[in-house]
Scaffold this motif. Sequence first.
Motif, PDB file in Angstrom:
ATOM      1  N   PRO B   7       9.726 -33.400  31.984  1.00  0.00           N
ATOM      2  CA  PRO B   7      11.285 -33.390  32.539  1.00  0.00           C
ATOM      3  C   PRO B   7      11.000 -32.496  34.256  1.00  0.00           C
ATOM      4  N   GLN B   8      11.794 -32.413  34.790  1.00  0.00           N
ATOM      5  CA  GLN B   8      11.535 -31.161  35.819  1.00  0.00           C
ATOM      6  C   GLN B   8      12.021 -29.779  35.187  1.00  0.00           C
ATOM      7  N   ALA B   9      13.246 -29.832  34.442  1.00  0.00           N
ATOM      8  CA  ALA B   9      13.830 -28.512  33.767  1.00  0.00           C
ATOM      9  C   ALA B   9      13.718 -29.097  32.567  1.00  0.00           C
ATOM     10  N   VAL B  10      14.179 -27.561  31.173  1.00  0.00           N
ATOM     11  CA  VAL B  10      14.952 -27.763  30.034  1.00  0.00           C
ATOM     12  C   VAL B  10      14.652 -26.485  30.091  1.00  0.00           C
ATOM     13  N   ILE B  11      16.747 -26.194  29.260  1.00  0.00           N
ATOM     14  CA  ILE B  11      16.626 -25.227  28.811  1.00  0.00           C
ATOM     15  C   ILE B  11      16.723 -25.311  26.870  1.00  0.00           C
ATOM     16  N   LEU B  12      16.055 -24.829  26.359  1.00  0.00           N
ATOM     17  CA  LEU B  12      15.654 -24.128  25.189  1.00  0.00           C
ATOM     18  C   LEU B  12      16.420 -22.799  24.501  1.00  0.00           C
ATOM     19  N   ARG B  13      16.607 -23.094  23.024  1.00  0.00           N
ATOM     20  CA  ARG B  13      16.975 -21.822  22.401  1.00  0.00           C
ATOM     21  C   ARG B  13      16.057 -21.792  21.868  1.00  0.00           C
ATOM     22  N   GLU B  14      15.873 -20.143  21.452  1.00  0.00           N
ATOM     23  CA  GLU B  14      14.500 -19.490  20.591  1.00  0.00           C
ATOM     24  C   GLU B  14      14.217 -20.300  19.428  1.00  0.00           C
ATOM     25  N   GLY B  15      13.243 -20.731  19.331  1.00  0.00           N
ATOM     26  CA  GLY B  15      13.001 -21.129  18.467  1.00  0.00           C
ATOM     27  C   GLY B  15      12.270 -22.802  18.426  1.00  0.00           C
ATOM     28  N   GLU B  16      12.998 -23.091  19.298  1.00  0.00           N
ATOM     29  CA  GLU B  16      13.264 -24.711  19.382  1.00  0.00           C
ATOM     30  C   GLU B  16      11.598 -25.094  20.056  1.00  0.00           C
ATOM     31  N   ASP B  17      11.357 -26.419  20.059  1.00  0.00           N
ATOM     32  CA  ASP B  17      10.415 -27.174  20.465  1.00  0.00           C
ATOM     33  C   ASP B  17       9.857 -27.637  21.963  1.00  0.00           C
ATOM     34  N   ALA B  18       9.502 -27.671  22.551  1.00  0.00           N
ATOM     35  CA  ALA B  18       9.700 -28.616  24.123  1.00  0.00           C
ATOM     36  C   ALA B  18       8.219 -29.223  24.329  1.00  0.00           C
ATOM     37  N   VAL B  19       8.233 -30.407  24.936  1.00  0.00           N
ATOM     38  CA  VAL B  19       7.119 -30.883  25.227  1.00  0.00           C
ATOM     39  C   VAL B  19       7.062 -31.291  27.540  1.00  0.00           C
ATOM     40  N   ILE B  20       6.428 -30.920  27.778  1.00  0.00           N
ATOM     41  CA  ILE B  20       6.250 -31.693  29.574  1.00  0.00           C
ATOM     42  C   ILE B  20       5.072 -32.073  29.090  1.00  0.00           C
ATOM     43  N   ASN B  21       4.514 -32.688  30.158  1.00  0.00           N
ATOM     44  CA  ASN B  21       4.346 -34.555  30.499  1.00  0.00           C
ATOM     45  C   ASN B  21       3.860 -34.235  32.006  1.00  0.00           C
ATOM     46  N   CYS B  22       2.332 -34.586  31.756  1.00  0.00           N
ATOM     47  CA  CYS B  22       1.892 -34.705  33.460  1.00  0.00           C
ATOM     48  C   CYS B  22       1.341 -35.914  32.981  1.00  0.00           C
ATOM     49  N   SER B  23       1.562 -36.954  34.772  1.00  0.00           N
ATOM     50  CA  SER B  23       0.950 -37.733  34.729  1.00  0.00           C
ATOM     51  C   SER B  23       0.245 -38.185  36.242  1.00  0.00           C
ATOM     52  N   SER B  24      -0.511 -39.303  36.799  1.00  0.00           N
ATOM     53  CA  SER B  24      -1.569 -39.283  37.676  1.00  0.00           C
ATOM     54  C   SER B  24      -1.379 -40.137  38.497  1.00  0.00           C
ATOM     55  N   SER B  25      -1.484 -40.741  38.928  1.00  0.00           N
ATOM     56  CA  SER B  25      -1.755 -42.181  39.739  1.00  0.00           C
ATOM     57  C   SER B  25      -2.577 -42.552  39.798  1.00  0.00           C
ATOM     58  N   LYS B  26      -3.696 -41.577  39.757  1.00  0.00           N
ATOM     59  CA  LYS B  26      -5.219 -41.618  40.042  1.00  0.00           C
ATOM     60  C   LYS B  26      -5.737 -40.939  38.666  1.00  0.00           C
ATOM     61  N   ALA B  27      -7.225 -41.540  38.679  1.00  0.00           N
ATOM     62  CA  ALA B  27      -8.419 -41.037  37.206  1.00  0.00           C
ATOM     63  C   ALA B  27      -7.863 -39.107  37.062  1.00  0.00           C
ATOM     64  N   LEU B  28      -7.858 -39.098  36.088  1.00  0.00           N
ATOM     65  CA  LEU B  28      -7.728 -37.512  36.086  1.00  0.00           C
ATOM     66  C   LEU B  28      -9.557 -37.618  34.920  1.00  0.00           C
ATOM     67  N   TYR B  29     -10.513 -36.589  35.899  1.00  0.00           N
ATOM     68  CA  TYR B  29     -11.245 -35.999  34.891  1.00  0.00           C
ATOM     69  C   TYR B  29     -10.741 -34.598  33.825  1.00  0.00           C
ATOM     70  N   SER B  30     -10.501 -33.804  34.669  1.00  0.00           N
ATOM     71  CA  SER B  30      -9.893 -32.293  33.383  1.00  0.00           C
ATOM     72  C   SER B  30      -8.398 -32.436  34.145  1.00  0.00           C
ATOM     73  N   VAL B  31      -7.950 -31.339  33.796  1.00  0.00           N
ATOM     74  CA  VAL B  31      -6.571 -31.310  33.728  1.00  0.00           C
ATOM     75  C   VAL B  31      -6.385 -29.634  33.271  1.00  0.00           C
ATOM     76  N   HIS B  32      -6.046 -28.897  34.019  1.00  0.00           N
ATOM     77  CA  HIS B  32      -5.243 -27.341  34.261  1.00  0.00           C
ATOM     78  C   HIS B  32      -3.948 -27.239  33.777  1.00  0.00           C
ATOM     79  N   TRP B  33      -3.713 -26.421  33.185  1.00  0.00           N
ATOM     80  CA  TRP B  33      -2.622 -25.698  32.362  1.00  0.00           C
ATOM     81  C   TRP B  33      -1.494 -24.653  32.850  1.00  0.00           C
ATOM     82  N   TYR B  34      -0.799 -24.717  33.715  1.00  0.00           N
ATOM     83  CA  TYR B  34      -0.402 -23.033  34.164  1.00  0.00           C
ATOM     84  C   TYR B  34       1.058 -22.579  34.229  1.00  0.00           C
ATOM     85  N   ARG B  35       1.221 -21.065  33.792  1.00  0.00           N
ATOM     86  CA  ARG B  35       2.998 -20.512  33.568  1.00  0.00           C
ATOM     87  C   ARG B  35       2.941 -19.274  34.768  1.00  0.00           C
ATOM     88  N   GLN B  36       3.607 -20.250  35.083  1.00  0.00           N
ATOM     89  CA  GLN B  36       4.599 -19.003  36.681  1.00  0.00           C
ATOM     90  C   GLN B  36       5.931 -17.936  36.295  1.00  0.00           C
TER      91      GLN B  36
END
Lengths: 114, 109
Positions: B7-36
């Motif tokens: 999703p664009q935004a997620v609100i959680l309580r401590e201890g809860e789980d979350a999933v963030i999805n990333c999709s591409s219209s072009k072939a993906l050869y590698s994927v990086h993940w970053y936190r800011q």
Amino acid sequence: SQTIHQWPATLVQPVGSPLSLECTVEGTSNPNLYWYRQAAGRGLQLLFYSVGIGQISSEVPQNLSASRPQDRQFILSSKKLLLSDSGFYLCAWSVQGQGLNGYTFGSGTRLTVV
Amino acid sequence: QQPVQSPQAVILREGEDAVINCSSSKALYSVHWYRQKHGEAPVFLMILLKGGEQKGHEKISASFNEKKQQSSLYLTASQLSYSGTYFCGTLYNFNKFYFGSGTKLNVKP
């Protein structure tokens, strides 16, 4: 170890004034270098990337330019700033190839054009 | 051209789980993940190179489905320190690296 330096940290410039942001990398050679811009609350927009000295690729037509006068130095410039140039500018480097060690960012320059 | 995150935004309580999805219209050869974190530069978390690859970083892990051109980031038992904006990123050709649209995660006590 490798480090990346970016300066200045904050800049307030009037419309129409020139711009020069500098980025240097230490502890590695022949890195890929990148300039990104991030508008407030938004994603990271790729502006320029470079795979070697004097080799610059531009992603977005605009009044910004980039240069790489030395292997580990990357400069972002403008002759005349626009209000829309405001944002958070980030320099990044990676090893050549797929960036297997990830992209390492400088601490960023927050530019406000007034 | 950039990958799309949900999703664009997620609100959680401590201890809860979350999933963030990333999709591409072009072939993906590698994927990086970053936190800011707010006001800071993005920090590299991990890279996935092969379809089916899964990796972990503390209680944060990711998977890469090459056929579906998707990657997912899993945050387990979230902590306050996990708050920030998460970006996926990928190389669409040899040197052009594009970041996804970003997912803002807010973990509350």
